[in-house]
Design a protein around this motif. Sequence first.
Motif, mmCIF file in Angstrom:
data_model
loop_
_atom_site.group_PDB
_atom_site.id
_atom_site.type_symbol
_atom_site.label_atom_id
_atom_site.label_comp_id
_atom_site.label_asym_id
_atom_site.label_seq_id
_atom_site.Cartn_x
_atom_site.Cartn_y
_atom_site.Cartn_z
ATOM 1 N N GLN A 117 0.788 -1.232 0.000
ATOM 2 C CA GLN A 117 0.000 0.000 0.000
ATOM 3 C C GLN A 117 0.820 1.281 0.000
ATOM 4 O OE1 GLN A 117 -2.954 -0.156 3.141
ATOM 5 N NE2 GLN A 117 -3.362 -2.299 2.753
ATOM 6 N N GLU A 119 2.919 4.573 0.934
ATOM 7 C CA GLU A 119 2.725 5.611 1.948
ATOM 8 C C GLU A 119 1.287 5.626 2.472
ATOM 9 O OE1 GLU A 119 3.047 10.458 2.376
ATOM 10 O OE2 GLU A 119 3.949 9.483 0.647
ATOM 11 N N ASP A 120 0.322 5.333 1.596
ATOM 12 C CA ASP A 120 -1.076 5.285 2.037
ATOM 13 C C ASP A 120 -1.264 4.258 3.150
ATOM 14 O OD1 ASP A 120 -1.744 7.208 0.174
ATOM 15 O OD2 ASP A 120 -2.574 5.779 -1.270
ATOM 16 N N GLY A 121 -0.554 3.137 3.064
ATOM 17 C CA GLY A 121 -0.638 2.120 4.100
ATOM 18 C C GLY A 121 -0.128 2.627 5.434
ATOM 19 N N GLU A 123 -0.084 5.750 6.352
ATOM 20 C CA GLU A 123 -1.089 6.714 6.833
ATOM 21 C C GLU A 123 -2.277 5.998 7.453
ATOM 22 O OE1 GLU A 123 -2.108 9.535 3.769
ATOM 23 O OE2 GLU A 123 -0.010 10.059 3.462
ATOM 24 N N ARG A 124 -2.729 4.895 6.819
ATOM 25 C CA ARG A 124 -3.839 4.107 7.385
ATOM 26 C C ARG A 124 -3.434 3.507 8.727
ATOM 27 N NH1 ARG A 124 -4.134 2.354 1.860
ATOM 28 N NH2 ARG A 124 -5.832 3.452 0.865
ATOM 29 N N GLU A 127 -3.584 6.231 11.366
ATOM 30 C CA GLU A 127 -4.976 6.491 11.719
ATOM 31 C C GLU A 127 -5.554 5.379 12.584
ATOM 32 O OE1 GLU A 127 -6.966 6.980 7.971
ATOM 33 O OE2 GLU A 127 -5.987 8.905 7.575
ATOM 34 N N GLY A 133 -9.000 5.508 12.554
ATOM 35 C CA GLY A 133 -9.385 4.617 11.481
ATOM 36 C C GLY A 133 -10.399 3.585 11.895
#
Length: 134
Positions: A117, A119-121, A123-124, A127, A133
Amino acid sequence: MHDEGGPAGVRRVRDLVRAWSIEGWDESAEAGGTGFEVPPATAAEVIAVVRGLVARPGEDIEAVRFAVRRESGPGGFAQLRRIAEALVVAEHPSAESWTAAEWDLAADWVAVLIARQGEDGVERLTEALSGAGA
């Protein structure tokens, strides 16, 4: 095995990333647990969250980890692990209390998350660990 701030390779990656940052390196910051702004947690809690983010419905999570390691190749996965250790594991506020085995397993799973994933991973993960999240 892990000195303050993690293995030597991890310290080098962290120093390099900090040197690239716009704000630069804060010499007064303590090594480890300074940049990943999440609540304290056990390694088992962090690993469980990462595994939950990595898994897709119906997937065998251990098979996913094996596949990512195989597809990345030994050098590629080692690089992902260094990034995972430097930017996530070493920066977690509770990492200093984790055993070497917990540290390594967390780094392995975060590397899988980054491989799948990016960088999005991360960030998730931030969260989810912060409760945003959920």
